[in-house]
Design an enzyme around this catalytic site. Structure first.
Site, PDB file in Angstrom:
ATOM      1  N   GLY A   1       0.827  -1.218   0.000  1.00 57.61           N
ATOM      2  CA  GLY A   1       0.000   0.000   0.000  1.00 57.61           C
ATOM      3  C   GLY A   1       0.851   1.254   0.000  1.00 57.61           C
ATOM      4  O   GLY A   1       0.940   1.959   1.006  1.00 57.61           O
ATOM      5  N   TYR A   2       1.495   1.526  -1.128  1.00 59.39           N
ATOM      6  CA  TYR A   2       2.321   2.739  -1.228  1.00 59.39           C
ATOM      7  C   TYR A   2       1.596   3.823  -2.043  1.00 59.39           C
ATOM      8  O   TYR A   2       1.432   4.948  -1.604  1.00 59.39           O
ATOM      9  CB  TYR A   2       3.654   2.475  -1.943  1.00 59.39           C
ATOM     10  CG  TYR A   2       4.452   1.268  -1.502  1.00 59.39           C
ATOM     11  CD1 TYR A   2       4.439   0.831  -0.188  1.00 59.39           C
ATOM     12  CD2 TYR A   2       5.264   0.592  -2.419  1.00 59.39           C
ATOM     13  CE1 TYR A   2       5.207  -0.269   0.195  1.00 59.39           C
ATOM     14  CE2 TYR A   2       6.031  -0.501  -2.036  1.00 59.39           C
ATOM     15  CZ  TYR A   2       5.993  -0.929  -0.736  1.00 59.39           C
ATOM     16  OH  TYR A   2       6.748  -2.006  -0.374  1.00 59.39           O
TER      17      TYR A   2
ATOM     18  N   GLU B   1      12.008  -4.771  -4.184  1.00 56.91           N
ATOM     19  CA  GLU B   1      11.047  -4.792  -5.294  1.00 56.91           C
ATOM     20  C   GLU B   1      11.792  -4.808  -6.619  1.00 56.91           C
ATOM     21  O   GLU B   1      11.495  -5.589  -7.519  1.00 56.91           O
ATOM     22  CB  GLU B   1      10.133  -3.561  -5.223  1.00 56.91           C
ATOM     23  CG  GLU B   1       9.100  -3.564  -6.330  1.00 56.91           C
ATOM     24  CD  GLU B   1       7.847  -2.785  -5.993  1.00 56.91           C
ATOM     25  OE1 GLU B   1       7.718  -2.320  -4.848  1.00 56.91           O
ATOM     26  OE2 GLU B   1       7.001  -2.649  -6.879  1.00 56.91           O
TER      27      GLU B   1
ATOM     28  N   GLU C   1      10.261   6.407 -17.086  1.00 57.07           N
ATOM     29  CA  GLU C   1      10.931   7.713 -16.891  1.00 57.07           C
ATOM     30  C   GLU C   1      11.734   7.709 -15.585  1.00 57.07           C
ATOM     31  O   GLU C   1      12.843   8.241 -15.511  1.00 57.07           O
ATOM     32  CB  GLU C   1       9.894   8.852 -16.871  1.00 57.07           C
ATOM     33  CG  GLU C   1       9.287   9.168 -18.230  1.00 57.07           C
ATOM     34  CD  GLU C   1       8.283   8.119 -18.711  1.00 57.07           C
ATOM     35  OE1 GLU C   1       7.754   7.348 -17.872  1.00 57.07           O
ATOM     36  OE2 GLU C   1       8.045   8.042 -19.927  1.00 57.07           O
TER      37      GLU C   1
END
Ligand SMILES: Cc1cc2nc3c(=O)[nH]c(=O)nc-3n(C[C@H](O)[C@H](O)[C@H](O)COP(=O)(O)OP(=O)(O)OC[C@H]3O[C@@H](n4cnc5c(N)ncnc54)[C@H](O)[C@@H]3O)c2cc1C
Length: 387
Positions: free
Chosen positions: A124-125, A240, A369
């Protein structure tokens, strides 16, 4: 230079292949395609029984001390089989973060069941106004005695509908610079005040919006120091980007080659058309480069480093080339190419599906990006482009 992963990895690869033959079925893959949920409990628990959820961890933490090359072989095979691994990925990220920064009590409470595959975590970021700039999170956590009261909204909480907990980034101090007022919490998703709403994406994946209204969690569910959430996130994001997968493109390539060999048009096999050969050759080269960039990540990890820039290089290359290559493959298929598998489309609809999924890979886990910025700043020493 020796690009092979070594005998130990080859032996483990065979073990993983046998496991896949037993545990990954066509029915499972059909269900994932239908629901957009890349997680399967039977598979996940079977991985837990084998000790493979965190196979790279030290034995004392429930792992098998597998080296990064073995882990690469394992991930290659599972992805090549199309195994649904999002739950596994989240478990590694949150489990590794708790192992590095959690309290002893948190390690004892959360890690054994996580490694046994009993439950998974959601991440939950991101929020409606903060994804790339994740430190701008607005979801508030306010202390009330021994508890925290959480209010806010998280966007793209993938697997929240299958997870027991969400690993949540919240703002605990709005009066200091944004990176300094954040704290991370483990929040049960069945707590009163949590609401989960499905979001179905262009690429077929199901994710969620999660809402938090006066959700109460004890202070024991806080991970890291109060207002020290950015340090925790730095650890979590490293895991991650280290958790790479690349075989979706390999799998697509192999199936398209099989299709081109067995399909005839204009009096000849599709594989013999010069433009087809060129497109497939280009994609094979792109996949090979992606694989070597992934192996480089393994090598940096095996040498004791943190593969930040290398992870970004792999992710950027893989995502950008997947977009370009699936566009070429779709052109190659002609008009029928836009039919899905259920409508009898060529290559079982895989090209069409991956063409829709490819743009998503340029967004999650840090957009292209952002990866370019990381490579430019940390890899090439260019000036910072963000605050
Ligand atoms: C299918 C899916 C699953 C996801 N799962 C999760 C999950 O489980 N948990 C979770 O917390 N998040 C998840 N995400 C969220 C993901 O991490 C964010 O979408 C991503 O970080 C981009 O953030 P954003 O969507 O807010 O876009 P923005 O940050 O608003 O970006 C919009 C555009 O601006 C560009 N941009 C932004 N900042 C810069 C900059 N500084 N320099 C140059 N360009 C810039 C971006 O590259 C992008 O093209 C998921 C997303 C998707 C699509």
């Amino acid at each position: 230079m020796d690009f092979r992963l070594g005998d130990k990895s080859d032996a483990f690869r065979e073990e993983v292949q046998a496991f896949i033959a037993e545990h990954v079925s066509d029915d499972m893959l059909d269900k994932v395609a239908e629901t957009g949920t890349a997680h399967d409990w039977d598979l996940h628990r079977a991985m837990g029984e084998r000790g493979w959820i965190a196979a790279s961890w030290p034995v004392e933490y429930g792992g098998q001390a597998r080296d990064p090359y073995e882990m690469t072989a394992m991930k290659d095979e599972l992805r090549l089989a199309g195994a649904p691994l999002d739950g596994l990925g989240n478990s590694i990220i949150v489990g590794s973060t708790i192992r590095h920064v959690g309290t002893e009590e948190q390690k004892k409470r959360f890690l054994p069941p996580l490694l046994a595959g009993e439950y998974i975590f959601a991440l939950g970021y991101s929020e409606p106004d903060s994804g790339s700039d994740v430190a701008a999170a607005k979801t508030r956590a306010v202390r009330d005695g021994d508890e925290w009261v959480i209010n806010g909204q998280k966007m793209f909480t993938t697997l929240a509908h299958e997870s027991r907990y969400v690993f949540l980034l919240a703002r605990t101090n709005p009066d200091v610079p944004k990176h300094k007022g954040l704290t991370t919490f483990i929040v049960p998703l069945d707590a009163p005040g949590v609401e989960i709403q499905p979001v179905h994406t262009l690429g077929g994946e199901r994710t969620n919006i999660t809402f938090y209204t006066d959700v109460r969690v004890p202070d024991s569910m806080r991970v890291g120091a109060v207002d020290g959430g950015w340090d925790v996130m730095t650890v979590a994001l490293t895991f991650e980007r280290g958790g790479l997968g690349l075989s979706e493109a390999d799998r697509l390539w192999r199936q398209t080659v099989d299709w081109a060999r067995s399909t005839h048009r204009d009096g000849g096999a599709v594989i013999d058309e010069p433009t087809t050969r060129e497109r497939l050759a280009n994609m094979a080269i792109d996949n090979e480069v992606a694989k070597l960039l992934a192996y480089r990540v393994s090598w940096v990890t095996a040498s004791g480093g943190l593969p930040g820039v290398e992870g970004s290089m792999h992710k950027l290359w893989y995502a950008e080339r997947l977009n370009a290559d699936t566009s070429e493959l779709l052109d190659m298929l002609g008009e029928e190419g836009i039919l899905g598998g259920e409508d009898g489309g060529p290559v079982a609809g895989m090209v069409e599906h991956t063409y829709r999924h490819a743009p998503v890979t340029t967004i999650y886990g840090g957009s292209s990006e952002i990866q370019r910025s990381i490579i430019a700043e940390r890899g090439l020493g260019l000036p910072r482009s963000r605050r």
